[in-house]
Design a protein around this motif. Structure first.
Motif, PDB file in Angstrom:
ATOM      1  N   GLU A  42       0.812  -1.221   0.000  1.00 59.04           N
ATOM      2  CA  GLU A  42       0.000   0.000   0.000  1.00 59.04           C
ATOM      3  C   GLU A  42       0.847   1.273   0.000  1.00 59.04           C
ATOM      4  O   GLU A  42       0.841   2.053   0.948  1.00 59.04           O
ATOM      5  N   THR A  43       1.564   1.496  -1.094  1.00 58.52           N
ATOM      6  CA  THR A  43       2.352   2.722  -1.245  1.00 58.52           C
ATOM      7  C   THR A  43       1.763   3.651  -2.301  1.00 58.52           C
ATOM      8  O   THR A  43       2.139   4.824  -2.367  1.00 58.52           O
ATOM      9  N   GLY A  44       0.877   3.122  -3.136  1.00 56.60           N
ATOM     10  CA  GLY A  44       0.329   3.920  -4.228  1.00 56.60           C
ATOM     11  C   GLY A  44       1.254   4.023  -5.421  1.00 56.60           C
ATOM     12  O   GLY A  44       0.937   4.690  -6.405  1.00 56.60           O
ATOM     13  N   ARG A  45       2.397   3.372  -5.350  1.00 58.14           N
ATOM     14  CA  ARG A  45       3.374   3.405  -6.441  1.00 58.14           C
ATOM     15  C   ARG A  45       3.855   1.987  -6.733  1.00 58.14           C
ATOM     16  O   ARG A  45       3.613   1.064  -5.953  1.00 58.14           O
ATOM     17  N   THR A  46       4.559   1.827  -7.855  1.00 57.59           N
ATOM     18  CA  THR A  46       5.072   0.500  -8.190  1.00 57.59           C
ATOM     19  C   THR A  46       6.146   0.056  -7.203  1.00 57.59           C
ATOM     20  O   THR A  46       6.325  -1.140  -6.977  1.00 57.59           O
ATOM     21  N   ARG A  47       6.860   1.000  -6.629  1.00 57.44           N
ATOM     22  CA  ARG A  47       7.873   0.667  -5.627  1.00 57.44           C
ATOM     23  C   ARG A  47       7.190   0.400  -4.294  1.00 57.44           C
ATOM     24  O   ARG A  47       6.505   1.257  -3.748  1.00 57.44           O
ATOM     25  N   LYS A  48       7.387  -0.790  -3.762  1.00 58.33           N
ATOM     26  CA  LYS A  48       6.705  -1.197  -2.536  1.00 58.33           C
ATOM     27  C   LYS A  48       7.634  -1.114  -1.329  1.00 58.33           C
ATOM     28  O   LYS A  48       8.854  -0.997  -1.454  1.00 58.33           O
ATOM     29  N   LYS A  49       7.027  -1.206  -0.165  1.00 58.51           N
ATOM     30  CA  LYS A  49       7.807  -1.280   1.067  1.00 58.51           C
ATOM     31  C   LYS A  49       8.391  -2.684   1.209  1.00 58.51           C
ATOM     32  O   LYS A  49       7.871  -3.641   0.640  1.00 58.51           O
ATOM     33  N   PRO A  50       9.462  -2.820   1.987  1.00 54.82           N
ATOM     34  CA  PRO A  50       9.997  -4.170   2.238  1.00 54.82           C
ATOM     35  C   PRO A  50       8.975  -5.016   2.994  1.00 54.82           C
ATOM     36  O   PRO A  50       8.116  -4.494   3.707  1.00 54.82           O
TER      37      PRO A  50
END
Length: 258
Positions: free
Chosen positions: A104-112
């Motif tokens: 749930e970041t809103g971007r393609t890059r996610k949290k670990p």
């Protein structure tokens, strides 16, 4: 399901970034117009819908989605997933949405991957106590979500290793829209009839936002249902070439052994 097994389906992430803006806009406009037609909309709701609609109409490619937009996109995916699961015969109380936090970041890059992600998977497994788990082993997924989801399942198995039932809970990995297992790796192959293959295709069709050209298709121009059918048919043809029985298609699995 047809054979009398108790089947549960868990959707690990909301999938909200894999929904086109125009789909979210269509739903937001529908909600606003439906509410206005029936005269059952508060000023707060009207402002919310108009805020979402204005954002989507003016959104630039570099803009991260508003939380409200992510919510709409997630609900679109949830509704499609529920429709597909129902089509295969599942009851609603056997359909689970985990909404793992890393996504749930809103971007393609996610949290670990974090403990909270593993916890929601472990909690569901503890509740259901399955005899077998089937998970996507698609590590060729272009934006890495399948890898993280699979690691969460591995982590849940580790957390639950002292539970007596987990020792008999086998984890089977399948491939979805990307590469199939090599023939020498396959440990279980399930034959599919033409009718079963059509049923699988129809269940995939329920995911309307992923048809035609999804936001993250990878380098393959085929639709997801075409990739899945081609993969299943190719597996069956490979077994036939080895002198085994002829089937319309086959689904292949590899058992994870920890």
């Amino acid at each position: 399901v047809d054979q009398g097994h108790e089947v549960h389906v868990a959707y690990q992430t909301s999938g909200n970034i894999a929904v086109h803006d125009w789909d979210a806009l269509r739903y937001a406009e529908f909600m606003l117009e439906f509410s206005e037609q029936h005269g059952d909309i508060s000023e707060v709701e009207q402002k919310l819908y108009r805020k979402v609609i204005k954002f989507l109409r003016n959104k630039k490619s570099s803009d991260a989605d508003l939380p409200e937009v992510r919510s709409i996109k997630g609900l679109i995916r949830r509704g499609e997933a529920r429709a597909g699961a129902r089509f295969t015969g599942l009851d609603d109380n056997h359909i689970h949405f985990l909404d793992m936090p890393f996504y749930e970041t809103g971007r393609t890059r996610k949290k670990p991957l974090g403990e909270a992600d593993i916890q929601v998977v472990a909690d569901l497994m503890q509740k259901v106590k399955p005899h077998q788990v089937y998970a996507a082993g698609d590590l060729a997924d272009p934006h890495g979500t399948h890898r993280v989801c699979l690691d969460a399942i591995f982590g849940a198995y580790k957390w639950l290793e002292k539970e007596s039932w987990i020792k008999d809970c086998w984890l089977w990995l399948y491939r979805g829209a990307w590469h199939e297992w090599a023939i020498h790796e396959i440990e279980m192959a399930v034959p599919m009839s033409p009718q079963q293959l059509r049923r699988k295709r129809q269940a995939i069709f329920m995911h309307q936002s992923q048809k035609d050209r999804p936001p993250f298709p990878g380098s393959d121009n085929r639709e997801f249902w075409q990739r899945a059918e081609d993969r299943n048919r190719d597996t069956a043809n490979t077994y036939r070439a080895l002198g085994l029985a002829e089937y319309e298609a086959m689904e292949a699995f590899v058992r994870w052994k920890g």
